[in-house]
Design a protein around this motif. Structure first.
Motif, PDB file in Angstrom:
ATOM      1  N   TYR A 113      54.983  53.175  37.126  1.00 29.71           N
ATOM      2  CA  TYR A 113      54.245  52.275  38.017  1.00 29.71           C
ATOM      3  C   TYR A 113      54.341  52.766  39.463  1.00 29.71           C
ATOM      4  O   TYR A 113      54.546  51.989  40.387  1.00 29.71           O
ATOM      5  CB  TYR A 113      54.803  50.855  37.906  1.00 29.71           C
ATOM      6  CG  TYR A 113      54.883  50.366  36.475  1.00 29.71           C
ATOM      7  CD1 TYR A 113      53.730  50.102  35.755  1.00 29.71           C
ATOM      8  CD2 TYR A 113      56.108  50.191  35.849  1.00 29.71           C
ATOM      9  CE1 TYR A 113      53.798  49.692  34.428  1.00 29.71           C
ATOM     10  CE2 TYR A 113      56.183  49.774  34.528  1.00 29.71           C
ATOM     11  CZ  TYR A 113      55.029  49.524  33.830  1.00 29.71           C
ATOM     12  OH  TYR A 113      55.089  49.119  32.533  1.00 29.71           O
ATOM     13  N   ALA A 114      54.203  54.071  39.625  1.00 29.44           N
ATOM     14  CA  ALA A 114      54.387  54.662  40.956  1.00 29.44           C
ATOM     15  C   ALA A 114      53.369  54.109  41.957  1.00 29.44           C
ATOM     16  O   ALA A 114      52.181  54.039  41.665  1.00 29.44           O
ATOM     17  CB  ALA A 114      54.243  56.172  40.858  1.00 29.44           C
ATOM     18  N   GLN A 115      53.865  53.691  43.097  1.00 26.63           N
ATOM     19  CA  GLN A 115      53.014  53.253  44.212  1.00 26.63           C
ATOM     20  C   GLN A 115      53.141  54.316  45.291  1.00 26.63           C
ATOM     21  O   GLN A 115      54.235  54.542  45.800  1.00 26.63           O
ATOM     22  CB  GLN A 115      53.512  51.914  44.766  1.00 26.63           C
ATOM     23  CG  GLN A 115      53.394  50.759  43.814  1.00 26.63           C
ATOM     24  CD  GLN A 115      52.034  50.112  43.881  1.00 26.63           C
ATOM     25  OE1 GLN A 115      51.254  50.386  44.788  1.00 26.63           O
ATOM     26  NE2 GLN A 115      51.737  49.252  42.914  1.00 26.63           N
ATOM     27  N   ILE A 116      52.038  54.916  45.623  1.00 27.09           N
ATOM     28  CA  ILE A 116      52.093  56.036  46.573  1.00 27.09           C
ATOM     29  C   ILE A 116      52.606  55.586  47.941  1.00 27.09           C
ATOM     30  O   ILE A 116      53.167  56.366  48.694  1.00 27.09           O
ATOM     31  CB  ILE A 116      50.694  56.698  46.693  1.00 27.09           C
ATOM     32  CG1 ILE A 116      50.795  58.073  47.355  1.00 27.09           C
ATOM     33  CG2 ILE A 116      49.707  55.839  47.453  1.00 27.09           C
ATOM     34  CD1 ILE A 116      51.334  59.137  46.477  1.00 27.09           C
ATOM     35  N   GLY A 117      52.466  54.304  48.235  1.00 25.18           N
ATOM     36  CA  GLY A 117      52.941  53.803  49.527  1.00 25.18           C
ATOM     37  C   GLY A 117      54.429  53.510  49.553  1.00 25.18           C
ATOM     38  O   GLY A 117      54.965  53.143  50.602  1.00 25.18           O
TER      39      GLY A 117
ATOM     40  N   ILE B 158      69.854  56.441  40.620  1.00 32.37           N
ATOM     41  CA  ILE B 158      69.866  55.850  39.268  1.00 32.37           C
ATOM     42  C   ILE B 158      71.073  54.929  39.124  1.00 32.37           C
ATOM     43  O   ILE B 158      70.969  53.838  38.564  1.00 32.37           O
ATOM     44  CB  ILE B 158      69.899  56.971  38.201  1.00 32.37           C
ATOM     45  CG1 ILE B 158      68.655  57.845  38.349  1.00 32.37           C
ATOM     46  CG2 ILE B 158      69.976  56.384  36.798  1.00 32.37           C
ATOM     47  CD1 ILE B 158      68.652  59.087  37.494  1.00 32.37           C
ATOM     48  N   VAL B 159      72.213  55.350  39.656  1.00 30.64           N
ATOM     49  CA  VAL B 159      73.412  54.502  39.606  1.00 30.64           C
ATOM     50  C   VAL B 159      73.154  53.208  40.379  1.00 30.64           C
ATOM     51  O   VAL B 159      73.507  52.116  39.941  1.00 30.64           O
ATOM     52  CB  VAL B 159      74.634  55.247  40.192  1.00 30.64           C
ATOM     53  CG1 VAL B 159      75.860  54.350  40.233  1.00 30.64           C
ATOM     54  CG2 VAL B 159      74.931  56.494  39.391  1.00 30.64           C
TER      55      VAL B 159
ATOM     56  N   VAL C  23      76.989  49.633  33.818  1.00 35.61           N
ATOM     57  CA  VAL C  23      75.729  49.477  33.075  1.00 35.61           C
ATOM     58  C   VAL C  23      75.852  48.331  32.073  1.00 35.61           C
ATOM     59  O   VAL C  23      74.931  47.536  31.890  1.00 35.61           O
ATOM     60  CB  VAL C  23      75.357  50.804  32.364  1.00 35.61           C
ATOM     61  CG1 VAL C  23      74.207  50.598  31.386  1.00 35.61           C
ATOM     62  CG2 VAL C  23      74.978  51.855  33.388  1.00 35.61           C
ATOM     63  N   GLN C  24      77.035  48.234  31.438  1.00 34.61           N
ATOM     64  CA  GLN C  24      77.231  47.185  30.432  1.00 34.61           C
ATOM     65  C   GLN C  24      77.262  45.797  31.049  1.00 34.61           C
ATOM     66  O   GLN C  24      76.803  44.831  30.455  1.00 34.61           O
ATOM     67  CB  GLN C  24      78.540  47.437  29.671  1.00 34.61           C
ATOM     68  CG  GLN C  24      78.426  48.575  28.677  1.00 34.61           C
ATOM     69  CD  GLN C  24      79.765  48.895  28.036  1.00 34.61           C
ATOM     70  OE1 GLN C  24      80.824  48.625  28.605  1.00 34.61           O
ATOM     71  NE2 GLN C  24      79.722  49.496  26.865  1.00 34.61           N
TER      72      GLN C  24
ATOM     73  N   PRO D 167      69.620  51.873  34.398  1.00 31.79           N
ATOM     74  CA  PRO D 167      69.068  53.233  34.463  1.00 31.79           C
ATOM     75  C   PRO D 167      67.733  53.378  33.752  1.00 31.79           C
ATOM     76  O   PRO D 167      66.923  54.227  34.123  1.00 31.79           O
ATOM     77  CB  PRO D 167      70.148  54.093  33.804  1.00 31.79           C
ATOM     78  CG  PRO D 167      71.052  53.150  33.101  1.00 31.79           C
ATOM     79  CD  PRO D 167      70.934  51.832  33.753  1.00 31.79           C
ATOM     80  N   ASP D 168      67.524  52.542  32.714  1.00 29.34           N
ATOM     81  CA  ASP D 168      66.253  52.649  31.978  1.00 29.34           C
ATOM     82  C   ASP D 168      65.057  52.327  32.870  1.00 29.34           C
ATOM     83  O   ASP D 168      63.944  52.751  32.615  1.00 29.34           O
ATOM     84  CB  ASP D 168      66.270  51.716  30.763  1.00 29.34           C
ATOM     85  CG  ASP D 168      66.599  50.296  31.149  1.00 29.34           C
ATOM     86  OD1 ASP D 168      67.645  50.090  31.788  1.00 29.34           O
ATOM     87  OD2 ASP D 168      65.812  49.383  30.832  1.00 29.34           O
ATOM     88  N   ARG D 169      65.313  51.583  33.944  1.00 31.18           N
ATOM     89  CA  ARG D 169      64.205  51.209  34.821  1.00 31.18           C
ATOM     90  C   ARG D 169      63.776  52.335  35.753  1.00 31.18           C
ATOM     91  O   ARG D 169      62.797  52.190  36.479  1.00 31.18           O
ATOM     92  CB  ARG D 169      64.591  49.982  35.644  1.00 31.18           C
ATOM     93  CG  ARG D 169      64.675  48.749  34.779  1.00 31.18           C
ATOM     94  CD  ARG D 169      64.837  47.505  35.580  1.00 31.18           C
ATOM     95  NE  ARG D 169      64.850  46.346  34.698  1.00 31.18           N
ATOM     96  CZ  ARG D 169      65.176  45.134  35.069  1.00 31.18           C
ATOM     97  NH1 ARG D 169      65.527  44.917  36.316  1.00 31.18           N
ATOM     98  NH2 ARG D 169      65.150  44.136  34.225  1.00 31.18           N
TER      99      ARG D 169
END
Lengths: 455, 228
Positions: free
Chosen positions: A131-135, A116-117, A46-47, A122-124
């Motif tokens: 900004y969920a896109q159903i597709g 997430i890894v 992450v760093q 991870p913040d993203r």
């Protein structure tokens, strides 16, 4: 079942609660150290960013996606084993379901962390929701995994309610400090369970709903994982058989993992009297059936692709059969698929050792199979450039080992607070205990003769 | 340890060794991270040399060109038909100044994609006057740094020129054709959403319904106890 057998069963089921002998702490320390190393490697990543991994411009999916599919598959096997045994009312399920359900939750918690890894930042992860896109298959994936995770927790908790009452009663006689601390927790979680008919009815309904629901949910999770691959235009991924192949592969590796976990707890927690060779034989039958079905699906996939020599898929198939991935492919096909089936199917002595050995091979083989799905599919150039190459870095290897160690760690910690075998299930399949002078139940009669298994 | 178990352990060890060899796990000690070189077929790291920003078509000579390098000049202008975009025209000459025919001129745009690199636009072969041109329709308006690089001239090294193109005409954004079953597509999220909602409700019912039933059962018993 007679009172004495039931008493022994309960004694074994609640024995590890609040008990921490030297071996327990050594196991916690060793596994905890490996998990800590994995966490350190993740913080390091992450760093510094994903460049510390072996992922690159061409092969941007590696160990993390392999592990995500693998561990969620393990979870699926645990949940399915328990749900199928409940729905088919298998009489021999009582000592197994709890371990299978706990394995499902522990493996799912590990597998669900990997997206997430793999994100690097991870913040993203929040952006997937914001900004969920159903597709987007990622959104399907997050939805399916979240739903399955909640369902798995509920499926673990509901059958636990009567056993928490048993643990509450058992510990009320104990003078240990832990017993005093845990008593109010059990009282709260057991919801005042007394085994009354109304309570039994409510529990049977809830567990029944979850046992039915968990199967399509688990199928949906692994299908969505497969669609993450299949809805791309990459060779070998863009296949209609991918979702059922993933589901079957998950069941295959999951049942293998359940066998290994059950064998380990049987040995360490002294459950030999209740988890017998017959349990491993039955689970081996399931393993063999799933392995045979997996071979059928795999042959079907390759024969469909290979017969027409389609331009896009042929290079990947060549790479798998005779090219740079051939060693891994044939190691999986023979060592991780055919050999375990033969080992598990052969009649003879040592059914438990053979079941565990076959399962170990299946687990290793199915991890390799996920590697063979992810990496060659990514490495094959679909644009006019060279094949990609992938070598995992120490960061990926350490995170993988850490996450693998997290599963047994979570399980031994869980079973330090909750009964390792389901007492309520035993009552359900064997009936309430009879008076002490009643004849011994046939299934447990050998216990009094000093038996308990043929291995 | 039984013989069978020993054989199994040996097989497992063999599989593990195979995995290690296949995955090329050598050199995994901390700090040893190997990355693939970025692809150089369509994208390549830019050459050194920075030019003056701005300008409609600011010609900039290649920095530190080799003494025997081909001479390349690059001009950008609007295409004859405006929607076509811009003409990127390069004039290629030999090191002694004569027009170079038959040279391959490749045009790139410097882009920032996972680091600064060159995106291939197109290539053309120079004519008898040493001229080679391509038409380019950028995807976005604004400033574009263009690179022209020549190869294939006998006894001359590759030459390069850079120019900045200020684009106002751009390609239309990609819009896929609306499929005939789009109405079905549009309904799918709602259908899936309903299924997911139903599943969540069912889980909630299983959990809360069971909890309610168990707690009520316990209360009834307590009440009976009080009455008795």
């Amino acid at each position: 079942m007679d009172r004495r057998t039931r008493g022994l069963y309960i004694e074994r089921a609640v024995w590890p609660i609040g008990r921490g002998d030297r071996n327990f702490w050594i196991a916690v320390a060793v596994l905890g150290a490996v998990v800590a190393a994995g966490v350190y490697a993740w913080i390091y990543q992450v760093q510094r960013g994903l460049w510390v991994t072996g992922l690159n411009q061409k092969v941007s999916w590696g160990f993390y996606i392999i592990n995500c599919v693998f561990f969620i598959g393990i979870s699926y096997g645990g949940a399915m084993t328990s749900a199928i045994l409940r729905l088919t009312n298998a009489k021999w399920r009582a000592p197994l379901t709890r371990i299978a359900e706990a394995t499902a939750v522990a493996a799912l918690l590990v597998g669900a962390v990997y997206p997430i890894v793999d994100l690097g930042r991870p913040d993203r992860f929040v952006n997937i929701i914001r900004y969920a896109q159903i597709g987007s298959p990622i959104v399907w994936d997050v939805t399916a995994i979240t739903t399955y995770m909640i369902a798995s927790f509920v499926f673990l908790y509901l059958p636990l309610i009567p056993d928490l009452a048993v643990a509450r009663e058992a510990l009320s006689l104990s003078h240990r400090r832990e017993a005093k601390l845990l008593a109010p927790v059990y009282r709260f979680l057991s919801l005042g369970w007394r085994g009354r008919p109304a309570q039994e009815r409510a529990l049977a309904r809830g567990v029944g709903i979850m046992a039915v629901l968990i199967i399509p949910l688990a199928v949906s999770v692994h299908s969505v994982l497969a669609w993450l691959f299949a809805v791309t235009v990459r060779a070998e991924w863009h296949s209609t058989i991918f979702a059922p192949l993933f589901v079957l592969g998950a069941m295959f590796s999951g049942v293998a993992a359940v066998i290994v976990v059950i064998a380990a707890f049987r040995k360490v927690y002294g459950l030999q009297r209740f988890i017998e060779a017959k349990h491993f034989r039955y689970l081996s039958y399931l393993l063999i059936a799933l392995g045979a079905a997996y071979i059928y699906f795999m042959v079907s996939e390759y024969i469909t692709d290979g017969y027409v020599f389609e331009e896009s898929t042929t290079p990947v198939m060549e790479a798998l059969f005779t090219g740079p991935f051939a060693i891994a492919f044939w190691a999986f096909s023979i060592g991780g698929l055919l050999l375990p089936i033969v080992i598990a199917a052969l009649p003879g002595r040592f059914p438990i050792a053979r079941a565990v050995g076959a399962s170990g091979l299946v687990i290793a083989g199915m991890w390799l199979k996920r590697f063979l799905i992810v990496v060659p599919g990514m490495a094959e150039p679909i644009m006019p450039w060279d094949w990609g190459r992938y070598s995992p870095s120490w960061v990926e290897v350490t995170i993988t080992l850490g996450s693998a160690a997290a599963i047994p760690l979570m399980l031994i910690l869980f079973f330090r607070f909750f009964p390792v075998m389901s007492v309520h299930e035993l009552d359900e399949v064997e009936g309430r205990y009879e008076p002490a002078h009643a004849p011994l139940a046939p299934g447990y009669a050998p216990l009094y003769a000093g038996g308990g298994g043929d291995d | 340890m039984t013989r069978g178990l020993r054989v199994l352990i040996a097989v497992l060890a063999l599989v593990a060794a195979t995995v290690v060899l296949q995955l090329d796990l050598r050199g995994l000690l901390p700090g040893q991270v190997r990355l693939e070189a970025p692809n150089t077929m369509l994208m390549s790291p830019p050459s050194s040399g920075q030019g003056a920003p701005g300008g409609v078509s600011a010609q900039r000579p290649a920095a530190a060109a080799a003494p025997n390098a081909a001479r390349v000049q690059l001009r950008t202008s609007a295409a004859a038909s405006a929607p076509d975009g811009y003409v990127l025209a390069a004039s290629v000459a030999t090191p002694d100044g004569r027009p170079a025919a038959g040279a391959t001129v490749t045009f790139y745009e410097v882009v920032d994609l996972l680091g600064s690199r060159e995106m291939l636009i197109d290539s053309a072969t120079s004519d008898g006057r040493g001229n080679a041109s391509v038409v380019y329709l950028p995807a976005r308006a604004g400033s574009h740094e263009i690179v022209a690089r020549s190869t294939g001239i006998a006894k001359a090294a590759s030459g390069e020129a850079r120019s900045t193109l200020e684009a106002t005409v751009t390609a239309k954004a990609y819009a896929p054709e609306t499929p005939s079953i789009s109405a079905f597509y549009n309904a799918v999220p709602y259908g899936v959403g309903l299924v997911v909602l139903a599943v969540w409700l069912l889980i909630a019912f299983a959990l809360l319904g069971t909890a309610r039933g168990v707690v009520r059962g316990a209360r009834r018993e307590e009440e009976k106890g009080v009455i008795a």
